[in-house]
Design a protein around this motif. Structure first.
Motif, mmCIF file in Angstrom:
data_model
loop_
_atom_site.group_PDB
_atom_site.id
_atom_site.type_symbol
_atom_site.label_atom_id
_atom_site.label_comp_id
_atom_site.label_asym_id
_atom_site.label_seq_id
_atom_site.Cartn_x
_atom_site.Cartn_y
_atom_site.Cartn_z
ATOM 1 N N THR A 1 0.836 -1.213 0.000
ATOM 2 C CA THR A 1 0.000 0.000 0.000
ATOM 3 C C THR A 1 0.869 1.262 0.000
ATOM 4 O OG1 THR A 1 -0.110 -0.067 2.423
ATOM 5 C CG2 THR A 1 -1.893 -1.139 1.214
ATOM 6 N N VAL A 2 0.285 2.361 -0.475
ATOM 7 C CA VAL A 2 0.998 3.629 -0.666
ATOM 8 C C VAL A 2 1.881 3.967 0.535
ATOM 9 C CG1 VAL A 2 0.704 6.135 -0.899
ATOM 10 C CG2 VAL A 2 -0.738 4.570 -2.222
ATOM 11 N N ASN B 1 -3.239 2.641 4.321
ATOM 12 C CA ASN B 1 -1.884 2.521 3.762
ATOM 13 C C ASN B 1 -0.879 3.060 4.789
ATOM 14 O OD1 ASN B 1 -1.771 5.398 3.448
ATOM 15 N ND2 ASN B 1 -2.984 5.176 1.578
ATOM 16 N N ASP C 1 -2.111 -1.568 -5.023
ATOM 17 C CA ASP C 1 -3.280 -1.241 -4.203
ATOM 18 C C ASP C 1 -4.115 -0.048 -4.643
ATOM 19 O OD1 ASP C 1 -5.094 -1.375 -1.890
ATOM 20 O OD2 ASP C 1 -4.042 0.400 -1.196
ATOM 21 N N ALA C 2 -3.511 1.031 -5.119
ATOM 22 C CA ALA C 2 -4.266 2.281 -5.257
ATOM 23 C C ALA C 2 -4.952 2.445 -6.615
ATOM 24 C CB ALA C 2 -3.357 3.477 -4.981
ATOM 25 N N ARG D 1 -8.836 12.493 -7.290
ATOM 26 C CA ARG D 1 -7.759 12.156 -6.355
ATOM 27 C C ARG D 1 -6.401 12.612 -6.897
ATOM 28 N NH1 ARG D 1 -6.573 5.932 -5.141
ATOM 29 N NH2 ARG D 1 -6.505 6.014 -7.416
#
Ligand SMILES: [Fe+2]
Length: 515
Positions: free
Chosen positions: A358-359, A377, A406-407, A448
């Motif tokens: 994750t980020v 994240n 993930d994003a 985003r």
């Protein structure tokens, strides 16, 4: 935590757990059925290889003449079946260099994991399986360079997030045409949700999955995708998971569903982990023990690259709405965190690549003075991130490149030791890779992306299309090409390079490649 897990789990499933352990140890009482009278092609899920070492690689397949059988058996009878395998230097198998027999057991869904040894470093090989009169497709793989070797260059790609109902896996068809040494999968290999699909690719079973049979059918369904099969058959992969291999946003033993007890969630996790193991080219070290499974590990490509493949789900603290920088919170768990820092310290590789879920970079969505950060994240685990970054600085770790999934978007960021002070040290670079299909077609830019670029001066690029990231490394440069497709809701999309970036040896931070 682990002891508690095991106790809770064994209390629920002592007998089943013991059966699995016996099967795994190779002591299954049943004799192997060397020439089963299978009435249908058993290699419907393709073949795969993974986790290359200088002298060997893992070979994988799973016997499933009826891959979507509702009982999760893949259409196999409940017997142990002997599976022959061969490794050759040529695609026609005129130079077979290793061969043997493996046992496919019903306890592990008739999956086959062969850890081949005795191969030569940095070489291409071909492999196949046989059961009775059935021959599998031929896979191609490649061993890692010898420890201490000085390879001139290395090519790999990383991928994530392949939601089958959301789109066609066209990106894999293009990825299969690349010339790669390795593919990293950074998680969301399957999604656990129900069957709805706007494009006629509904999930099976058609409901959210919970049981061993459910997870087996779901993994089998994904593995029947021809583009995914092609990409597996072409290169060795090193895989890790994120949340959807079990359940959205789970954390260690905690379900997203507050009503679910730790005991019942761990039972679900145990089944999901086991089926993940069954479907991936993983080594014996990853055989699940109840609800626990060791997935974090290290791969080495001579003195050019070290890959630290992380597990950011199994040991993490639960997500919190506030107090995200509490120092007691952990993303990797104490043991993995220490293992990572020690491994980075000891690394003699030019590039230290972290295969991450994750980020990691600070990803604020509030362009004003406040901060709006995600809590699933590394932004929700800010103290753990700071421990990693401070450790990297204290130990003099050079050339850290974090690759992330993930994003469902492409993003490139410098990693700052202090994100509130842009003049602080750059400890590494993060390349976020977009999804294979999750989120549908996507767009060049979205809300985003605009908010991120406006609020985070360390971010250098954003794009909302689908695809994969190709990385080409030598001793001077780490180059990435963001390979994107314009749509996934129809098959046959072309691929193009949307943007390219370079990290130069010894010069922290990312450069936009004008070439
Ligand atoms: Fe995802």
């Amino acid at each position: 935590m682990t002891t508690l897990h095991r106790r809770a789990f064994l209390g629920l499933t002592g007998a089943a757990g013991a059966g699995l352990a016996a099967a795994i140890a190779g002591f299954s009482a049943a004799p192997a059925w060397a020439d089963p009278a299978l009435v249908d092609e058993p290699f419907t899920l393709g073949v795969a290889s993974g986790d290359p070492l200088p002298d060997g690689v893992v070979l994988w397949t799973r016997l499933a003449p009826d891959p979507l059988a509702v009982d999760g058996s893949g259409g196999m009878p409940p017997q142990v079946v002997e599976v022959n395998w061969q490794v050759a230097e040529d695609e026609r198998f005129s130079e077979v260099v290793r061969a043997g027999a493996a046992r496919a057991t019903p306890e592990l869904g008739h999956s086959v994991h062969v850890e081949v040894t005795g191969l030569r470093p940095d070489r291409e090989y071909f492999y196949r399986f046989r059961v009775g009169r059935y021959l599998s497709p031929v896979g191609r793989t490649r061993t890692a360079p010898a420890y201490g070797a000085d390879p001139r260059q290395l090519a790999f790609a990383f991928v994530s997030c392949q939601n089958l109902p959301a789109g066609h896996f066209t990106a894999y068809r293009h990825l299969a045409e690349e010339d790669l040494d390795l593919v990293l999968h950074l998680g969301d290999y399957i999604y656990e949700g129900p069957g709805t699909s706007a494009i006629g690719r509904p999930h099976l079973p058609a409901t959210e999955i919970f049981s061993l049979a459910d997870y087996r059918i779901r993994h089998a369904q994904y593995k029947t995708d021809p583009d995914l099969q092609l990409a597996h058959a072409r290169f060795p992969w090193a895989v890790t998971w994120d949340d959807h291999e079990v359940e959205n946003n789970y954390a260690d033993g905690t379900s997203e569903d507050a009503k679910q007890s730790e005991e019942s969630f761990l039972l679900r996790r145990a089944q999901a982990y086991q089926v993940y193991y069954e479907h991936m080219p993983l080594r014996r070290a990853s055989i699940p023990q109840g609800p626990d499974m060791r997935l974090y590990r290290r791969l080495s490509y001579g003195n050019l690259a070290q890959f630290d493949i992380l597990d950011g789900r199994q040991y993490r603290s639960d997500q919190v709405p506030t107090g995200m920088d509490d120092p007691s919170r952990t993303m990797l768990g104490t043991a993995q965190e220490q293992w990572l820092l020690d491994g980075l310290s000891a690394s003699r590789a030019r590039w230290n690549v972290l295969g991450n879920q994750t980020v990691m970079t600070e990803a604020d969505r509030d362009p004003g003075p406040g901060k709006q950060l995600g809590n699933d994240n590394w932004n929700g685990y800010a103290a753990a991130r700071q421990r990693l970054f401070d450790g990297v600085v204290e130990r003099g770790v050079q050339n850290m490149v974090v690759v992330t999934g993930d994003a469902h978007c492409s993003m490139v960021s410098d990693l700052k030791q202090n994100f509130d002070d842009q003049s602080s040290r750059t400890v590494g670079v993060e390349f976020l890779g977009t999804s294979i299909t999750s989120g549908g077609n996507g767009a060049e830019m979205d809300t985003r992306g605009r908010e991120w670029l406006a609020s985070n001066p360390h971010m250098r690029f954003y794009n909302g299309r689908r695809g994969y990231v190709r990385c080409l490394l030598d001793h001077d440069r780490f180059r990435t090409d963001y390979r994107v497709v314009p749509y996934v809701t129809e098959p046959g999309a072309p691929v193009s390079t949307r943007a390219s970036f370079v990290v130069e040896n010894g010069r922290p931070g990312v450069q936009i490649d004008a070439a």
